[in-house]
Design a protein around this motif. Sequence first.
Motif, PDB file in Angstrom:
ATOM      1  N   UNK A  32     -38.269  -9.711  34.617  1.00  0.00           N
ATOM      2  CA  UNK A  32     -38.366  -8.800  33.512  1.00  0.00           C
ATOM      3  C   UNK A  32     -39.669  -9.104  32.470  1.00  0.00           C
ATOM      4  N   UNK A  33     -39.250 -10.464  32.267  1.00  0.00           N
ATOM      5  CA  UNK A  33     -39.998 -11.013  31.103  1.00  0.00           C
ATOM      6  C   UNK A  33     -41.534 -11.175  31.527  1.00  0.00           C
ATOM      7  N   UNK A  34     -41.541 -11.482  32.912  1.00  0.00           N
ATOM      8  CA  UNK A  34     -43.031 -11.506  33.447  1.00  0.00           C
ATOM      9  C   UNK A  34     -43.701 -10.292  33.353  1.00  0.00           C
ATOM     10  N   UNK A  35     -42.929  -9.010  34.026  1.00  0.00           N
ATOM     11  CA  UNK A  35     -43.497  -7.818  34.109  1.00  0.00           C
ATOM     12  C   UNK A  35     -43.911  -7.493  32.622  1.00  0.00           C
ATOM     13  N   UNK A  36     -42.904  -7.782  31.748  1.00  0.00           N
ATOM     14  CA  UNK A  36     -43.588  -7.418  30.308  1.00  0.00           C
ATOM     15  C   UNK A  36     -44.543  -8.159  29.615  1.00  0.00           C
TER      16      UNK A  36
END
Length: 153
Positions: free
Chosen positions: A84-88
């Motif tokens: 999720x952090x990578x996507x954000x």
Amino acid sequence: MSQQFGFDRLVEICSCTHEKARQSAPRTIDRWSVVRNWLFGWFIVEYEQKGADRAEYGGQTLSKLSAALQGGIGRGGVSVDALEKMRRFYMVYEHTLSAASDAEKSATLSRISPSLSPRVPIRPSELAEKISLGWSHYVTLLSVVNPDARRFY
């Protein structure tokens, strides 16, 4: 080389070179981790927006991806929260880090793996040159809501 290039000098310059390389290794690894995380974010966004089976949009995509990657590359950094952090990270820094022209956007993943061919927005080596912070710094900046404040920091 000069006549004064004796064995002691050889040992000295080899030792110095080794130490410089050893000292730069963690920064190099962290830089490429940031590149990997930005690319993972891009892959996830592309899949969710254009994937044929995107009906899974939402939590299922990241859960399934995390489980699949843990089986292949291990547990390090591929939890649902990490993905999720990578996507954000990609979504927040898409234009800041890629800033590639349309011609440059034709770079392919074949440079990473010949068996993959989706278009990527920037060559990984060019992206690595634009990375100025470590992953933990970027994660911290993701919590800054105001884009102008984030750019300032």
